[in-house]
Motif scaffolding. Structure first.
Motif, PDB file in Angstrom:
ATOM      1  N   LEU A   4       0.815  -1.293  -0.097  1.00 29.28           N
ATOM      2  CA  LEU A   4      -0.133   0.069  -0.114  1.00 29.28           C
ATOM      3  C   LEU A   4       0.843   1.197   0.072  1.00 29.28           C
ATOM      4  O   LEU A   4       0.520   2.276  -0.667  1.00 29.28           O
ATOM      5  CB  LEU A   4      -0.934  -0.057   1.041  1.00 29.28           C
ATOM      6  CG  LEU A   4      -1.757   1.479   1.492  1.00 29.28           C
ATOM      7  CD1 LEU A   4      -2.781   1.210   0.057  1.00 29.28           C
ATOM      8  CD2 LEU A   4      -2.615   1.077   2.700  1.00 29.28           C
ATOM      9  N   VAL A   5       2.079   1.416   0.798  1.00 30.66           N
ATOM     10  CA  VAL A   5       2.895   2.276   0.778  1.00 30.66           C
ATOM     11  C   VAL A   5       3.557   2.636  -0.811  1.00 30.66           C
ATOM     12  O   VAL A   5       3.849   3.788  -1.077  1.00 30.66           O
ATOM     13  CB  VAL A   5       3.965   2.152   1.890  1.00 30.66           C
ATOM     14  CG1 VAL A   5       4.928   3.233   1.666  1.00 30.66           C
ATOM     15  CG2 VAL A   5       3.252   2.367   3.255  1.00 30.66           C
ATOM     16  N   HIS A   6       3.864   1.509  -1.192  1.00 27.93           N
ATOM     17  CA  HIS A   6       4.326   1.800  -2.352  1.00 27.93           C
ATOM     18  C   HIS A   6       3.370   2.387  -3.573  1.00 27.93           C
ATOM     19  O   HIS A   6       3.606   3.159  -4.039  1.00 27.93           O
ATOM     20  CB  HIS A   6       4.667   0.347  -3.112  1.00 27.93           C
ATOM     21  CG  HIS A   6       4.764   0.272  -4.716  1.00 27.93           C
ATOM     22  ND1 HIS A   6       6.157   0.701  -5.397  1.00 27.93           N
ATOM     23  CD2 HIS A   6       4.084   0.141  -5.805  1.00 27.93           C
ATOM     24  CE1 HIS A   6       6.000   0.459  -6.719  1.00 27.93           C
ATOM     25  NE2 HIS A   6       4.798   0.389  -6.849  1.00 27.93           N
ATOM     26  N   ASN A   7       2.052   2.081  -3.491  1.00 27.98           N
ATOM     27  CA  ASN A   7       1.090   2.734  -4.122  1.00 27.98           C
ATOM     28  C   ASN A   7       0.900   4.286  -3.707  1.00 27.98           C
ATOM     29  O   ASN A   7       0.684   5.217  -4.742  1.00 27.98           O
ATOM     30  CB  ASN A   7      -0.326   2.171  -4.326  1.00 27.98           C
ATOM     31  CG  ASN A   7      -0.477   0.936  -5.205  1.00 27.98           C
ATOM     32  OD1 ASN A   7       0.549   0.568  -5.991  1.00 27.98           O
ATOM     33  ND2 ASN A   7      -1.444   0.273  -5.054  1.00 27.98           N
ATOM     34  N   ILE A   8       0.813   4.498  -2.539  1.00 26.24           N
ATOM     35  CA  ILE A   8       0.809   5.844  -2.066  1.00 26.24           C
ATOM     36  C   ILE A   8       1.961   6.467  -2.578  1.00 26.24           C
ATOM     37  O   ILE A   8       1.655   7.863  -2.996  1.00 26.24           O
ATOM     38  CB  ILE A   8       0.837   5.838  -0.479  1.00 26.24           C
ATOM     39  CG1 ILE A   8      -0.531   5.288  -0.039  1.00 26.24           C
ATOM     40  CG2 ILE A   8       0.752   7.250   0.225  1.00 26.24           C
ATOM     41  CD1 ILE A   8      -0.771   5.049   1.538  1.00 26.24           C
ATOM     42  N   ARG A   9       3.218   6.148  -2.413  1.00 28.23           N
ATOM     43  CA  ARG A   9       4.335   7.033  -3.004  1.00 28.23           C
ATOM     44  C   ARG A   9       4.055   7.517  -4.465  1.00 28.23           C
ATOM     45  O   ARG A   9       4.484   8.403  -4.956  1.00 28.23           O
ATOM     46  CB  ARG A   9       5.506   6.217  -2.708  1.00 28.23           C
ATOM     47  CG  ARG A   9       5.944   6.236  -1.216  1.00 28.23           C
ATOM     48  CD  ARG A   9       7.384   5.537  -1.120  1.00 28.23           C
ATOM     49  NE  ARG A   9       8.046   5.693   0.177  1.00 28.23           N
ATOM     50  CZ  ARG A   9       9.023   5.392   0.623  1.00 28.23           C
ATOM     51  NH1 ARG A   9       9.865   4.562  -0.327  1.00 28.23           N
ATOM     52  NH2 ARG A   9       9.529   5.577   1.810  1.00 28.23           N
ATOM     53  N   LEU A  10       3.679   6.283  -5.157  1.00 29.83           N
ATOM     54  CA  LEU A  10       3.479   6.655  -6.582  1.00 29.83           C
ATOM     55  C   LEU A  10       2.311   7.498  -6.961  1.00 29.83           C
ATOM     56  O   LEU A  10       2.476   8.547  -7.780  1.00 29.83           O
ATOM     57  CB  LEU A  10       3.284   5.262  -7.292  1.00 29.83           C
ATOM     58  CG  LEU A  10       4.322   4.328  -7.608  1.00 29.83           C
ATOM     59  CD1 LEU A  10       3.890   3.219  -8.269  1.00 29.83           C
ATOM     60  CD2 LEU A  10       5.669   5.097  -8.439  1.00 29.83           C
ATOM     61  N   LEU A  11       1.275   7.507  -6.206  1.00 32.31           N
ATOM     62  CA  LEU A  11       0.152   8.363  -6.319  1.00 32.31           C
ATOM     63  C   LEU A  11       0.620   9.869  -6.023  1.00 32.31           C
ATOM     64  O   LEU A  11       0.084  10.894  -6.515  1.00 32.31           O
ATOM     65  CB  LEU A  11      -0.824   7.833  -5.474  1.00 32.31           C
ATOM     66  CG  LEU A  11      -2.278   8.742  -5.511  1.00 32.31           C
ATOM     67  CD1 LEU A  11      -2.791   8.426  -7.090  1.00 32.31           C
ATOM     68  CD2 LEU A  11      -3.304   8.343  -4.603  1.00 32.31           C
ATOM     69  N   ALA A  12       1.392  10.150  -5.048  1.00 32.41           N
ATOM     70  CA  ALA A  12       1.965  11.352  -4.496  1.00 32.41           C
ATOM     71  C   ALA A  12       2.894  11.876  -5.739  1.00 32.41           C
ATOM     72  O   ALA A  12       2.837  13.091  -6.069  1.00 32.41           O
ATOM     73  CB  ALA A  12       2.820  11.050  -3.281  1.00 32.41           C
ATOM     74  N   GLN A  13       3.471  11.120  -6.341  1.00 31.77           N
ATOM     75  CA  GLN A  13       4.497  11.701  -7.382  1.00 31.77           C
ATOM     76  C   GLN A  13       3.603  12.027  -8.775  1.00 31.77           C
ATOM     77  O   GLN A  13       3.689  13.054  -9.184  1.00 31.77           O
ATOM     78  CB  GLN A  13       5.290  10.391  -7.833  1.00 31.77           C
ATOM     79  CG  GLN A  13       6.300  10.034  -6.840  1.00 31.77           C
ATOM     80  CD  GLN A  13       7.330   9.039  -7.249  1.00 31.77           C
ATOM     81  OE1 GLN A  13       7.079   8.374  -8.354  1.00 31.77           O
ATOM     82  NE2 GLN A  13       8.287   8.429  -6.220  1.00 31.77           N
ATOM     83  N   ARG A  14       2.611  11.232  -8.830  1.00 29.43           N
ATOM     84  CA  ARG A  14       1.583  11.625  -9.921  1.00 29.43           C
ATOM     85  C   ARG A  14       0.780  12.851  -9.541  1.00 29.43           C
ATOM     86  O   ARG A  14       0.653  13.941 -10.570  1.00 29.43           O
ATOM     87  CB  ARG A  14       0.458  10.466 -10.272  1.00 29.43           C
ATOM     88  CG  ARG A  14       1.133   9.213 -10.659  1.00 29.43           C
ATOM     89  CD  ARG A  14       1.873   9.205 -12.023  1.00 29.43           C
ATOM     90  NE  ARG A  14       2.168   7.957 -12.632  1.00 29.43           N
ATOM     91  CZ  ARG A  14       3.628   7.516 -12.247  1.00 29.43           C
ATOM     92  NH1 ARG A  14       4.386   7.959 -11.285  1.00 29.43           N
ATOM     93  NH2 ARG A  14       3.875   6.167 -12.592  1.00 29.43           N
ATOM     94  N   MET A  15       0.560  13.305  -8.362  1.00 26.16           N
ATOM     95  CA  MET A  15      -0.266  14.227  -8.035  1.00 26.16           C
ATOM     96  C   MET A  15       0.775  15.563  -8.104  1.00 26.16           C
ATOM     97  O   MET A  15       0.263  16.683  -8.375  1.00 26.16           O
ATOM     98  CB  MET A  15      -0.983  14.302  -6.599  1.00 26.16           C
ATOM     99  CG  MET A  15      -1.870  13.087  -6.580  1.00 26.16           C
ATOM    100  SD  MET A  15      -2.421  12.954  -5.092  1.00 26.16           S
ATOM    101  CE  MET A  15      -3.064  14.409  -4.364  1.00 26.16           C
TER     102      MET A  15
END
Length: 275
Positions: free
Chosen positions: A263-274
């Motif tokens: 989940l943390v892996h996805n959250i980090r990617l989502l933050a980069q996309r934002m």
């Protein structure tokens, strides 16, 4: 964490001093910065007064286990021993349209091979698996990841170490858009299930085949090798968050920590996309 819990209708007990959203936040922070160590995370939050009230480590352990269904609502997961949990993952699908998907398996050893016979976390030979690429055995679980070409993890599965890689095709929902390619490793090659997935699910299956296979095509193998590299990248990024040894007394705690890293892996990617 507060908004999803309210959307799912979760309500804390009126006598609870620490809300459930704080517990889930601490679990994510532990996976992001402290290698999944909840005791260190609680000490850090207490020293810097991040929240008004924090439970003790033992109380935190008792309260975090009932919240696992809410924690898993961010991923589509399949847990060991037949505990399937097909839940929402729209958060990772909304920001983009994936052009391809890849599925692979990664070993998750719980102890060294010499200590396998006296392991309390994973007792029995059913947890003993084999890594063909390294030609070594391991004792623990297998982590199945379905990722897209943007490095987001869409579905997660955990099976016993002795289970075959094809089991992930039966356990995971495999909600792949119709007509999109699904890149697989050699361990997933099965002519029967390839036809079933093409006809029933509309998935364009592209496995890496052995040279003696009747369906071996050089140009198709080149595309499959290139498309499958994304899941290896995701595996390396996820394993970079893992500590050398995941400390857990029960299997539920071990599964919870593994899923928190994903989940943390996805959250980090989502933050980069934002950004």
């Amino acid at each position: 964490m507060d908004d999803p819990l309210q959307a799912m209708g979760h309500k804390d007990d009126p006598q609870t001093k620490t809300p459930s959203s704080v517990l889930l936040t601490l679990c994510v922070v532990a996976a992001m910065h402290f290698g999944g160590n909840h005791r260190k995370t609680l000490a850090f939050a207490r020293d810097f007064a991040l929240f008004s009230h924090l439970p003790s480590p033992s109380r935190f352990s008792r309260r975090i286990h009932p919240l696992k269904p809410y924690f898993l609502a961010f991923l589509k997961t399949c847990l060991p021993f037949g505990q399937s949990n097909p839940l929402l993952s729209r958060l990772w699908k909304d920001p983009h349209q994936a052009q391809g998907y890849a599925l692979d398996t990664f070993p998750l050893p719980t102890c060294e091979n010499i200590r396998a016979q006296r392991s309390r976390l994973t007792p029995g030979r059913v947890y003993r698996g084999y890594i063909p690429s390294k030609r070594v055995y391991f004792h623990g679980f297998k982590l199945h990841l379905l990722v897209d070409d943007r490095l987001f993890v869409h579905e997660v599965g955990l099976t016993l170490g002795s289970a075959h890689d094809l089991n992930s095709l039966f356990l995971l929902p495999l909600e792949v858009e119709e007509g999109k390619p699904l890149y697989l490793d050699r361990g997933y090659e099965s002519h029967v299930w390839e036809e079933v997935m093409r006809e029933a699910m509309g998935i364009e299956v592209m496995p890496i085949r052995k040279r003696r296979s009747k369906r071996y095509v050089p140009w198709s193998q080149y595309l499959a090798i290139l498309g499958r590299r994304v899941v290896e990248t995701v595996g390396s990024m996820s394993r970079g968050l893992f500590p050398r040894r995941i400390h857990a007394v029960t299997q539920e705690r071990f599964v919870l920590k593994v899923l928190s890293f994903v989940l943390v892996h996805n959250i980090r990617l989502l933050a980069q996309r934002m950004e």
